[in-house]
Design a protein around this motif. Sequence first.
Motif, PDB file in Angstrom:
ATOM      1  N   TYR A 166      13.750  -5.546  18.113  1.00 57.85           N
ATOM      2  CA  TYR A 166      12.721  -6.046  17.202  1.00 57.85           C
ATOM      3  C   TYR A 166      13.089  -5.684  15.769  1.00 57.85           C
ATOM      4  O   TYR A 166      13.293  -4.508  15.443  1.00 57.85           O
ATOM      5  N   VAL A 167      13.164  -6.693  14.918  1.00 56.55           N
ATOM      6  CA  VAL A 167      13.507  -6.495  13.515  1.00 56.55           C
ATOM      7  C   VAL A 167      12.217  -6.500  12.698  1.00 56.55           C
ATOM      8  O   VAL A 167      11.448  -7.468  12.740  1.00 56.55           O
ATOM      9  N   GLY A 168      11.981  -5.411  11.963  1.00 57.06           N
ATOM     10  CA  GLY A 168      10.804  -5.359  11.100  1.00 57.06           C
ATOM     11  C   GLY A 168      10.881  -6.415  10.021  1.00 57.06           C
ATOM     12  O   GLY A 168      11.926  -6.639   9.404  1.00 57.06           O
ATOM     13  N   GLU A 169       9.732  -7.068   9.793  1.00 55.86           N
ATOM     14  CA  GLU A 169       9.699  -8.172   8.834  1.00 55.86           C
ATOM     15  C   GLU A 169       8.646  -7.968   7.759  1.00 55.86           C
ATOM     16  O   GLU A 169       8.803  -8.409   6.636  1.00 55.86           O
ATOM     17  N   GLY A 170       7.557  -7.312   8.104  1.00 59.54           N
ATOM     18  CA  GLY A 170       6.491  -7.100   7.135  1.00 59.54           C
ATOM     19  C   GLY A 170       5.523  -6.047   7.625  1.00 59.54           C
ATOM     20  O   GLY A 170       5.548  -5.627   8.783  1.00 59.54           O
ATOM     21  N   ILE A 171       4.659  -5.608   6.715  1.00 58.21           N
ATOM     22  CA  ILE A 171       3.603  -4.653   7.040  1.00 58.21           C
ATOM     23  C   ILE A 171       2.270  -5.374   6.930  1.00 58.21           C
ATOM     24  O   ILE A 171       1.957  -5.958   5.882  1.00 58.21           O
ATOM     25  N   ALA A 172       1.501  -5.358   8.014  1.00 58.71           N
ATOM     26  CA  ALA A 172       0.178  -5.995   8.001  1.00 58.71           C
ATOM     27  C   ALA A 172      -0.780  -5.115   7.216  1.00 58.71           C
ATOM     28  O   ALA A 172      -0.837  -3.895   7.427  1.00 58.71           O
ATOM     29  N   MET A 173      -1.526  -5.718   6.294  1.00 59.88           N
ATOM     30  CA  MET A 173      -2.409  -4.965   5.412  1.00 59.88           C
ATOM     31  C   MET A 173      -3.831  -5.517   5.452  1.00 59.88           C
ATOM     32  O   MET A 173      -4.046  -6.700   5.673  1.00 59.88           O
ATOM     33  N   ASP A 174      -4.800  -4.652   5.211  1.00 57.66           N
ATOM     34  CA  ASP A 174      -6.183  -5.020   4.937  1.00 57.66           C
ATOM     35  C   ASP A 174      -6.563  -4.268   3.680  1.00 57.66           C
ATOM     36  O   ASP A 174      -6.915  -3.088   3.731  1.00 57.66           O
ATOM     37  N   GLY A 175      -6.423  -4.908   2.528  1.00 58.25           N
ATOM     38  CA  GLY A 175      -6.565  -4.211   1.268  1.00 58.25           C
ATOM     39  C   GLY A 175      -5.407  -3.244   1.092  1.00 58.25           C
ATOM     40  O   GLY A 175      -4.249  -3.633   1.170  1.00 58.25           O
ATOM     41  N   ARG A 176      -5.728  -1.958   0.904  1.00 56.57           N
ATOM     42  CA  ARG A 176      -4.684  -0.943   0.791  1.00 56.57           C
ATOM     43  C   ARG A 176      -4.433  -0.236   2.109  1.00 56.57           C
ATOM     44  O   ARG A 176      -3.624   0.684   2.172  1.00 56.57           O
ATOM     45  N   GLN A 177      -5.119  -0.652   3.167  1.00 63.32           N
ATOM     46  CA  GLN A 177      -4.987   0.000   4.455  1.00 63.32           C
ATOM     47  C   GLN A 177      -3.966  -0.727   5.332  1.00 63.32           C
ATOM     48  O   GLN A 177      -4.058  -1.929   5.553  1.00 63.32           O
TER      49      GLN A 177
END
Length: 541
Positions: A166-177
């Motif tokens: 699995y290649v990391g592609e992005g970080i899921a965010m909710d505001g700054r969390q």
Amino acid sequence: MAREIQEVHPPRSGGGIDDVVILGGGLAGIFCALKLAPRPVTILTAAPIGEGASSAWAQGGMAAAVAEGDTPDKHLADTLAAGAGIVDRKIAALMTREARARVEDLLAYGVPFDKDVQGRLTVGREAAHSERRIVHVRGDMAGREIMAALIAEVRRTPSIRVMEGYVGEGIAMDGRQVQGVVARPSAGKALTTVLFPAHAVVLASGGIGHLYAVTTNPKEANGHGLAMAARAGAILADLEFVQFHPTAIDVGRDPAPLATEALRGDGAILVDRTGERFMPRYHPDGELAPRDIVARAIHAERAAGRGAFLDCRAAIGAGFADRYPTVYATCVSAGIDPVTQLIPVAPAAHYHMGGVLTDANGRTSLDGLWAAGEVASTGAHGANRLASNSLLEAVVFAARIAEDIQGLLPSPKVASWSIRRTEEEPELPWSQDTRAFERVRQIMATEVGVIREAHGLSAAIAELERIERATTVPWLKNAVLTARLVAAAAWARKESRGGHYRSDFPDPVPALARRSFTTLADLKRIGEESRRDLLPEAASA
């Protein structure tokens, strides 16, 4: 197909949130996972665990004040001196103080550090260390043996799930969390991204070395984790400081094999093609000068046509195969007998002092995101990493992250993991865009390498921006973004310090003896300002 090598419970369908997701299967990632046990942890790794990690290739060993007469304060002093004025003293002090405890952890996990007949750890000396304090395994096999022992422990730990491929592609965010990691299976035509939801995410994705044409790093070290953090809004630090290992073995391989610094610690010398020793002309410490100085000296000798070679004949001699089996095997496979012949060497991108800004507990500027290992910038290395402090930093801060997460999050009662597939996307050309990526590597080596100057950096920033706009391949967009960030930080620091050398600003500036901080907004501003260095036709391209 992407595969799991360990799964305690099958992933639940239709929901659930992973407790902790760690992106990266190198030393920092797996040490953190072990320290978090029995808390359920998912490790995501593009390559089989332990492969594709620079940790496994480390030859020198790990620095720690464990020998009689040595102290953490002496280790700190050496770290501060090598860091060229911008080391975070408090961070470096806690790292050197906690070194012995982390060595003891590794021994408990089964790492077979070299010992003498009395059972005491044997230690070696490397450049810029005032004492012999490098703990080794069989001379030059520390990284490989440390990783082997920890991987075996991971496989015995039921709370750790390892997801390979699995290649990391992005970080899921909710505001700054932070909400989790978005990844993509690396095998075949991957039309669907995968969300691994998590209460805590630890970036341990490694460095940026493979963004350079000549590097000692594996291909997975392409800066994708740094770019993921940047896109999510994290603050980055000290990106301009790239360490070039002086003595990559110059035999045309990619990645370039490494001739460990321990060889010079044991008396090997650097000579030109006539056999003349040249390092005393560049620094009073000769071959044991800080790495940036040795790298520039070798670069200069090669540029002048005199070549650069490591001469181990007198210092190592007939004991080479036993004392340094990895280097010996590499040389022999390339047709070189290091017992009787010189080893051709060249500087190679080796370690990134910069990365995602973290505090003493590995916390980033985003809630729920920690970073450890080479992707992080703790401030412990300053402008120039002291030899063999990298493995130490990885385990010290991985342990601190684990302790921090344990104190912040309630302990789950059972291991429960989930995978959520996102909507299908248009088909992407998953195979590497080789031509574009090789162009990126050439740009970085030529313009953002051992020696830099304003016009070349400006041209690099502009061309990298065009490459990023032109590609639709997610991993390549992340790699190019990281390259742009490093080039921009190098353009912005108008002095020379540590691993950052500007031929147009060759001296350090006392007023600039401070860390640098960068965000995506800064990248846009620097890109616009740097265009002034270009010819009108280049600026308007």
